[in-house]
Enzyme design. Sequence first.
Site, mmCIF file in Angstrom:
data_model
loop_
_atom_site.group_PDB
_atom_site.id
_atom_site.type_symbol
_atom_site.label_atom_id
_atom_site.label_comp_id
_atom_site.label_asym_id
_atom_site.label_seq_id
_atom_site.Cartn_x
_atom_site.Cartn_y
_atom_site.Cartn_z
ATOM 1 N N CYS A 2 -43.146 -28.845 33.407
ATOM 2 C CA CYS A 2 -43.705 -29.276 31.980
ATOM 3 C C CYS A 2 -44.363 -30.093 32.475
ATOM 4 O O CYS A 2 -44.261 -31.647 33.057
ATOM 5 C CB CYS A 2 -42.097 -29.378 31.671
ATOM 6 N N ARG A 18 -44.767 -31.280 24.813
ATOM 7 C CA ARG A 18 -43.971 -30.589 25.230
ATOM 8 C C ARG A 18 -45.247 -29.237 25.344
ATOM 9 O O ARG A 18 -44.892 -28.326 24.911
ATOM 10 C CB ARG A 18 -42.900 -30.206 25.392
ATOM 11 N N ASN A 81 -38.186 -29.566 34.239
ATOM 12 C CA ASN A 81 -38.087 -28.968 34.970
ATOM 13 C C ASN A 81 -37.886 -30.485 36.080
ATOM 14 O O ASN A 81 -38.801 -31.404 36.035
ATOM 15 C CB ASN A 81 -38.769 -28.358 36.072
#
Length: 318
Positions: A2, A18, A81
């Site tokens: 991400c 994001r 992550n």
Amino acid sequence: MCTGVRFADSKGNLYFGRNLDWCEHYGEGVVITPRAARIPSPFLGTIEPKHACIGMAIIEAEAPLYFDCANETGLAVAGLNFPGYAVFAPEPVEGTVNLAAYEVPLWIASQFSTVAEVRAALDNVTIVNKAVNDLWAVSPLHWIVGDGAESLVIECEADGMHVYDNGLDVLTNQPPFPWHAENVRNYMHVSCEHPEPVTWTRDTLKAFGTGAGMVGFPGGYAPASRFVRAAFLNANYPAEEGEAANVTRLFRTLEGASMCKGGAKMTDGRYEYTLFSDGFSAATRTYYWCTYEDPARRSACMDDYDLDGAELLRVAAA
């Protein structure tokens, strides 16, 4: 994997967004948590929101599991992550505020108004390795939290929780944030300016064209490359005025670090790609999102919904 980005407009309004990079969807959608909602919590009993929240989530066991969310006061948080590094406490710690890892975005956005408040509260927080139920594993995450003035990063590793001020206002994935903050120094020579001609011995050298100052700029999909790209684009994007221009800035910056099918294959043979991109404007209290399959941006304004209600509102599917 991400990428997260934060900036503010000339009036100090937060824009926060994001990319969610992965290989499959989980039935996620845009969810509002109103102020009167009472969210079951394994350690707190219930989470009682002080502020209404909106973000991308799945609803499980009557709780919104937010990938990212923002509140009506202009504070936002996203989980990214962090495999190979994320280590959460095995058990709750007496005398601290114990949070299951999946609760972190909701707890932050529903309880606080500023990054400064979050930073102070984290001194007495334990993030516990607790799943919402047997259907979902604990995700190895770290988090970026932003408001109109600043951002911070929360990382839990084997040696405990670390909270970092984030002067670059971006985050990707592993390794830990301090490594990324050092690594960007390797790209201080990169510039959006057009290089002036130079003389080498008797030859005058001229740049081939626009963008020559970015030779050496990393173009890969690995976290380190995406971090540098996001940081550079966020720092160099010209200031804009107005909602439309700033939302475009946010999503164009995220596109600069997005992942396309065919570029990054996982060990099981599937491709990782940007499933969706989303963002929040504190100027209008509006949440925006688009998906890989449908790049047209959709939006939901918090003010169009009952923020005093008691039931979770699933506004739209992603």
